[in-house]
Design an enzyme around this catalytic site. Sequence first.
Site, PDB file in Angstrom:
ATOM      1  N   GLN A   6       1.167  -1.868   7.803  1.00  0.00           N
ATOM      2  CA  GLN A   6      -0.195  -1.475   7.481  1.00  0.00           C
ATOM      3  C   GLN A   6      -0.324   0.038   7.288  1.00  0.00           C
ATOM      4  OE1 GLN A   6      -2.175  -4.169  10.827  1.00  0.00           O
ATOM      5  NE2 GLN A   6      -3.705  -3.350   9.426  1.00  0.00           N
ATOM      6  N   HIS A   7      -1.442   0.441   6.686  1.00  0.00           N
ATOM      7  CA  HIS A   7      -1.947   1.818   6.661  1.00  0.00           C
ATOM      8  C   HIS A   7      -1.231   2.780   5.718  1.00  0.00           C
ATOM      9  CE1 HIS A   7      -4.236   0.628  10.156  1.00  0.00           C
ATOM     10  NE2 HIS A   7      -3.200   0.620  10.966  1.00  0.00           N
ATOM     11  N   ASP A  56       1.328  -6.526   8.139  1.00  0.00           N
ATOM     12  CA  ASP A  56       2.335  -7.132   9.004  1.00  0.00           C
ATOM     13  C   ASP A  56       1.747  -7.860  10.202  1.00  0.00           C
ATOM     14  OD1 ASP A  56       1.549  -4.734  10.171  1.00  0.00           O
ATOM     15  OD2 ASP A  56       3.575  -3.964  10.457  1.00  0.00           O
TER      16      ASP A  56
END
Length: 455
Positions: A71-72, A223
């Site tokens: 992520q991110h 994820d």
Amino acid sequence: MTLVAGVDSSTQSCKVVIRDADTGALVREGRAPHPEGTEVHPDHWWTALESAVEQAGGLADVAAVSVAAQQHGMVCLDEDGEVVRPALLWNDTRSARAAEQLVAELGGPEKWAEAVGSVPVASFTVTKLRWLAEHEPDGARRTRSVCLPHDWLTWRLAGRPETITTDRGDASGTGYWSPATGAYRTDLLELALGGPAGLPRVLGPTEQAGTAGDARLAPGTGDNMAAALGVGMRPGDVVVSIGTSGTAFAVTDSPYGDPSGAVAGFADATGRYLPLVATLNAARVLQAAARMLGVGQDRLSELALEAPPGADGLVLVPYLEGERTPNLPDATGSLHGLRLATSTPAHLARAAVEGMLCGLADALDALGLRPERVLLIGGGARSEAVRRIAPAVFGRPVLVPSPGEYVADGAARQAAWLLSGESEPPVWAMGDVARYDAEVTPGLRDRYHAAASAG
């Protein structure tokens, strides 16, 4: 037999599993490493994906593919769709000051929790965009669209179509998409970047993202959302995952907003919600301890179990890479209670395991739930010491599913769901689940909190 492929493009590597769409049985798999560091050019992800797919026997006989990824991560593209700069990953903490600025500029953490369900910290995409605008303004000016690692890989698999897509789970970790409203907050993106940028179209859980050869492409997801699918999470469960990062998360039917910032109010990959608490320091704490002691992971586990519960007062505060929960991006690790009697390899090994688990216990508590089941997953959960000590720290039994690639498995399950057209994902057998019980170690978490507060 209809086959589906699931991809896990994680911080450290790319894993590909090929599974039977009906039963979930593993047919074949592949893996390739990623470079180390907190910024990586996305081309490395693509090269690793190609290598892992080749190792897994290719996709020629696969009916559907789904990509899950960390992520991110901030992937900025120019007007030609080329990468503007290496992607900043979730564990890059250089945007900590930017996070503080953005929280203040919107009017405080309550405003952020209300707007997008989460209060941004250095890991969030929105804070990285502010860092880019301040430190690399030319890169910010060249940025025409912003996407996430799974979005970019799905787009590449689809042949770089005109429209990039994402899913609600991964979009909820950007800091500019609201799980409660299901819409982007482009004003927050512009607040961070200093101007507008194109964003991926958010697909529903079973919408098709395109095709990769003859295979249909599922929306993909982040994820943690894929891991929830991979272990078959249901409302009432909490998963504690010990990977590069540590996470505690639950599936809920209602959106979540925590103005303290401890809980990120994410969406999941099914249409529900995934409140999540993350720590930066998890399995790497065990790796660091093993390196200090000059042993492998198996021996570290044996040593930890040789020491008494509580390690005779030796406490390791495991902020080895700063920390996200609590939000201490510049913190360092520390060792407390070191005496002649506790200066043994066994005591240090035990303190490392207990310190890591205490951080995750705080994450579990922050969710504010009384879970029906606590599932322990991730690479760190393969340690026998972690399994046996976890219930003594968490204060409740833990269930450990058979070791697996839960993120890649969850992506494969999403791909099978795309093919089925049903209202819920297919039910796949989880395999054996081991239960671990232990008496709570008296005073351990109090000593940990005192040491953490002391710095």
